[in-house]
Design a protein around this motif. Structure first.
Motif, PDB file in Angstrom:
ATOM      1  N   LEU A   1     -10.680   0.884 -19.054  1.00  0.00           N
ATOM      2  CA  LEU A   1     -10.640   1.663 -20.290  1.00  0.00           C
ATOM      3  C   LEU A   1      -9.227   2.076 -20.686  1.00  0.00           C
ATOM      4  CD1 LEU A   1     -13.771   3.944 -19.727  1.00  0.00           C
ATOM      5  CD2 LEU A   1     -13.562   2.058 -21.351  1.00  0.00           C
ATOM      6  N   GLY A   2      -8.236   1.603 -19.914  1.00  0.00           N
ATOM      7  CA  GLY A   2      -6.851   1.875 -20.284  1.00  0.00           C
ATOM      8  C   GLY A   2      -6.231   3.067 -19.611  1.00  0.00           C
ATOM      9  N   CYS A   3      -6.884   3.564 -18.540  1.00  0.00           N
ATOM     10  CA  CYS A   3      -6.319   4.701 -17.810  1.00  0.00           C
ATOM     11  C   CYS A   3      -5.084   4.245 -17.029  1.00  0.00           C
ATOM     12  CB  CYS A   3      -7.365   5.262 -16.853  1.00  0.00           C
ATOM     13  SG  CYS A   3      -6.764   6.597 -15.797  1.00  0.00           S
ATOM     14  N   THR A   4      -4.040   5.064 -17.051  1.00  0.00           N
ATOM     15  CA  THR A   4      -2.834   4.800 -16.268  1.00  0.00           C
ATOM     16  C   THR A   4      -3.043   5.348 -14.860  1.00  0.00           C
ATOM     17  OG1 THR A   4      -1.429   4.915 -18.223  1.00  0.00           O
ATOM     18  CG2 THR A   4      -0.356   5.228 -16.102  1.00  0.00           C
ATOM     19  N   ILE A   5      -2.738   4.530 -13.835  1.00  0.00           N
ATOM     20  CA  ILE A   5      -3.057   4.901 -12.456  1.00  0.00           C
ATOM     21  C   ILE A   5      -1.796   4.898 -11.594  1.00  0.00           C
ATOM     22  CG2 ILE A   5      -4.338   4.248 -10.382  1.00  0.00           C
ATOM     23  CD1 ILE A   5      -6.489   3.071 -12.171  1.00  0.00           C
ATOM     24  N   LEU A   6      -1.665   5.965 -10.822  1.00  0.00           N
ATOM     25  CA  LEU A   6      -0.619   6.083  -9.810  1.00  0.00           C
ATOM     26  C   LEU A   6      -1.353   6.089  -8.469  1.00  0.00           C
ATOM     27  CD1 LEU A   6       2.471   6.421 -10.024  1.00  0.00           C
ATOM     28  CD2 LEU A   6       2.142   8.872  -9.736  1.00  0.00           C
ATOM     29  N   PHE A   7      -1.181   5.024  -7.678  1.00  0.00           N
ATOM     30  CA  PHE A   7      -2.024   4.795  -6.504  1.00  0.00           C
ATOM     31  C   PHE A   7      -1.186   4.661  -5.238  1.00  0.00           C
ATOM     32  CE2 PHE A   7      -4.387   1.602  -3.827  1.00  0.00           C
ATOM     33  CZ  PHE A   7      -5.388   2.462  -3.418  1.00  0.00           C
ATOM     34  N   CYS A   8      -1.459   5.513  -4.271  1.00  0.00           N
ATOM     35  CA  CYS A   8      -0.740   5.493  -2.993  1.00  0.00           C
ATOM     36  C   CYS A   8      -1.675   4.982  -1.907  1.00  0.00           C
ATOM     37  CB  CYS A   8      -0.240   6.891  -2.650  1.00  0.00           C
ATOM     38  SG  CYS A   8       0.480   7.028  -1.010  1.00  0.00           S
ATOM     39  N   SER A   9      -1.208   4.011  -1.118  1.00  0.00           N
ATOM     40  CA  SER A   9      -2.051   3.468  -0.059  1.00  0.00           C
ATOM     41  C   SER A   9      -1.204   2.783   1.004  1.00  0.00           C
ATOM     42  CB  SER A   9      -3.049   2.469  -0.641  1.00  0.00           C
ATOM     43  OG  SER A   9      -3.850   1.898   0.384  1.00  0.00           O
ATOM     44  N   HIS A  10      -1.752   2.753   2.225  1.00  0.00           N
ATOM     45  CA  HIS A  10      -1.144   1.970   3.302  1.00  0.00           C
ATOM     46  C   HIS A  10      -1.703   0.551   3.317  1.00  0.00           C
ATOM     47  CE1 HIS A  10       1.275   4.938   5.412  1.00  0.00           C
ATOM     48  NE2 HIS A  10       0.323   5.824   5.166  1.00  0.00           N
ATOM     49  N   SER A  11      -2.693   0.273   2.483  1.00  0.00           N
ATOM     50  CA  SER A  11      -3.302  -1.055   2.423  1.00  0.00           C
ATOM     51  C   SER A  11      -2.593  -1.903   1.374  1.00  0.00           C
ATOM     52  CB  SER A  11      -4.794  -0.938   2.081  1.00  0.00           C
ATOM     53  OG  SER A  11      -5.327  -2.207   1.758  1.00  0.00           O
ATOM     54  N   MET A  12      -1.804  -2.865   1.832  1.00  0.00           N
ATOM     55  CA  MET A  12      -1.112  -3.745   0.893  1.00  0.00           C
ATOM     56  C   MET A  12      -2.110  -4.598   0.113  1.00  0.00           C
ATOM     57  SD  MET A  12       1.971  -2.829   1.233  1.00  0.00           S
ATOM     58  CE  MET A  12       1.294  -1.204   1.633  1.00  0.00           C
ATOM     59  N   TYR A  13      -3.264  -4.845   0.731  1.00  0.00           N
ATOM     60  CA  TYR A  13      -4.315  -5.589   0.035  1.00  0.00           C
ATOM     61  C   TYR A  13      -4.750  -4.839  -1.217  1.00  0.00           C
ATOM     62  CZ  TYR A  13      -8.945  -7.524  -0.902  1.00  0.00           C
ATOM     63  OH  TYR A  13     -10.044  -8.067  -1.525  1.00  0.00           O
ATOM     64  N   HIS A  14      -5.029  -3.545  -1.085  1.00  0.00           N
ATOM     65  CA  HIS A  14      -5.476  -2.761  -2.236  1.00  0.00           C
ATOM     66  C   HIS A  14      -4.350  -2.577  -3.252  1.00  0.00           C
ATOM     67  CE1 HIS A  14      -9.026  -1.118   0.205  1.00  0.00           C
ATOM     68  NE2 HIS A  14      -9.523  -1.772  -0.820  1.00  0.00           N
ATOM     69  N   ILE A  15      -3.125  -2.425  -2.792  1.00  0.00           N
ATOM     70  CA  ILE A  15      -1.991  -2.313  -3.716  1.00  0.00           C
ATOM     71  C   ILE A  15      -1.887  -3.574  -4.561  1.00  0.00           C
ATOM     72  CG2 ILE A  15       0.530  -2.248  -3.855  1.00  0.00           C
ATOM     73  CD1 ILE A  15      -0.528   0.464  -3.234  1.00  0.00           C
ATOM     74  N   ARG A  16      -2.016  -4.727  -3.913  1.00  0.00           N
ATOM     75  CA  ARG A  16      -1.938  -5.995  -4.653  1.00  0.00           C
ATOM     76  C   ARG A  16      -3.102  -6.138  -5.637  1.00  0.00           C
ATOM     77  NH1 ARG A  16       0.359  -8.364   0.508  1.00  0.00           N
ATOM     78  NH2 ARG A  16       2.285  -9.418  -0.118  1.00  0.00           N
ATOM     79  N   ARG A  17      -4.285  -5.681  -5.218  1.00  0.00           N
ATOM     80  CA  ARG A  17      -5.463  -5.855  -6.057  1.00  0.00           C
ATOM     81  C   ARG A  17      -5.489  -4.909  -7.257  1.00  0.00           C
ATOM     82  NH1 ARG A  17      -8.867  -9.627  -6.662  1.00  0.00           N
ATOM     83  NH2 ARG A  17     -10.699  -8.309  -6.657  1.00  0.00           N
ATOM     84  N   LEU A  18      -4.956  -3.698  -7.098  1.00  0.00           N
ATOM     85  CA  LEU A  18      -5.124  -2.672  -8.123  1.00  0.00           C
ATOM     86  C   LEU A  18      -3.896  -2.437  -9.001  1.00  0.00           C
ATOM     87  CD1 LEU A  18      -7.076   0.044  -6.084  1.00  0.00           C
ATOM     88  CD2 LEU A  18      -7.973  -1.358  -7.943  1.00  0.00           C
TER      89      LEU A  18
END
Length: 400
Positions: A192-209
């Protein structure tokens, strides 16, 4: 249009050697402290619909950055400008009072978020329904299980679509069923166009999101840009740290290369079988054919549940050769019957050289973000190559 601007953001703390030194500084005006910079000179802009991943070692300043953006910490220098509603998923349920009921805590926490009572009256039933707490909402939250507690907190925090969403490792909330609902809600915000600031130790999720990422190291930005470039630089740094640790005789404590962790709770789906074709049936498990074929099957509790498979081949010492997923390649697994799925993956003319290798299989949800089950190093096979062939793989080549 810029919706979030972070400009020269820094945060430091004063560290005193003793309480006496702190008193001396207060009374005499003599500097007796050292400055510890948790974050130093971080700047970036985000437009509507963009997603920024925050990566780095423990203590790199990731959580400090999120708290500064969310407004729960005041910066020492710099500023944050947000031109819309900002919602932060940091410490879920941190403001809940154990003696208050779920209903009372929901209204109280909503008021702290800037949501009026009139708005909450509209959202309340949906919040309770999403958290699946209809029979418990008027009980004190101290009687809730940990799963019930975080379900209510997550449902409240995400009840109103934000313009900017700040997320700190929030993909492990509750059991599998509720994790899937959380992921669906977050990905729905993103669509829906939300801007996301996402912190994670999972590089898989960082790449996906995330389409962009920032790497923090000891509070300082080391790289900012396209996700793959930044994650690649960070992974090179981690490999260098691993090598230095190994050379020093220390244990390898790095967990950054792991696939996302398996979801807990009651299973919606699970792995059923994994087999290889192209290896011998004896104890040696030798690769005896040019091609290696991997077969896997899985079950689902409900026919509406769709799944994806992931396959990882790694060397005995943990070096990854290849990690693939049906969702990454745009392939849909075969439905074997109403509640069973299968996949076949063929590696043609396998180029790997002598060594011992392991195959792991992962079962993901339809989005590829939630892990239903994982079988790590499930099946072993061995490759024996001619003496004159040296290395890990034999790349296609031609001498000219």
């Amino acid at each position: 249009m810029k919706i979030l601007t972070v400009q020269s953001l820094s945060k430091y703390y004063r560290q005193y050697p003793s309480p006496r030194a702190k008193l001396k500084e207060a009374l005499l005006g003599v500097k007796c402290h050292e400055e510890y910079w948790a974050l130093r000179d971080v700047s970036f802009d985000l437009k509507k619909g963009e997603s920024l991943g925050i990566i780095g070692d423990n203590g790199a300043g990731k959580s400090t950055l999120l708290k500064l953006v969310a407004g729960t910490l005041r910066p020492s220098t710099g500023k944050v400008v947000c031109s819309g509603r900002l919602t932060a998923i940091l410490e879920l349920g941190a403001g809940f009072h154990p003696d208050f009921s779920g209903r009372e805590n929901t209204y109280f926490a909503a008021s702290l978020m800037g949501i009026s009572k009139k708005e909450m009256d509209e959202y309340f039933d949906e919040i309770v329904s999403f958290a699946e707490l209809e029979d418990f909402i008027d009980r004190p939250v101290k009687t809730y299980s940990s799963g019930m507690f975080v379900r209510l907190a997550f449902s409240l925090v995400t009840s109103v679509k934000p313009d900017v969403l700040v997320v700190d490792e929030a993909l492990s909330v509750g059991d599998q069923h509720f994790q899937k609902k959380c992921i669906d809600r977050l990905t729905g915000f993103r669509k829906l166009g939300c801007t996301i600031l996402f912190c994670s130790h999972s590089m898989y999720h960082i790449r996906r999101l995330c389409n962009n990422a920032i790497w923090l190291h000891k509070g300082k930005p080391m790289a900012l840009g396209a996700t793959e470039a930044v994650v690649g630089a960070y992974e090179n740094h981690m490999r260098s740290m691993e090598n230095n640790s190994a050379n020093s005789g220390h244990d390898n404590m790095n967990a950054e290369k792991k696939m996302p962790e398996i979801a807990g709770g009651e299973n919606l789906a699970g792995l059923e079988s994994l087999s290889l074709q192209g290896i011998s049936n004896d104890d040696g498990h030798l690769l005896i054919e040019k091609d290696l074929t991997v077969y896997a099957t899985a079950w689902t509790r409900d026919s509406s549940v769709e799944v994806n498979f992931g396959i990882l081949i790694e060397r005995g010492d943990g070096v990854w050769l290849n990690a693939l997923g049906t969702h990454l390649d745009g392939v849909k697994p075969r439905r074997l019957d109403e509640n069973r799925w299968g996949m076949t993956l063929c590696f043609k003319n396998v180029p790997i050289l002598a060594g011992e290798y392991f195959v792991s299989v992962y079962l993901f949800d339809a989005s590829g973000l939630l892990v239903y089950e994982e079988w790590l190093k499930h099946t072993k096979f061995t490759v024996i190559s001619p003496k004159e062939k040296i290395g890990l793989v034999e790349l296609p080549h031609e001498w000219l």
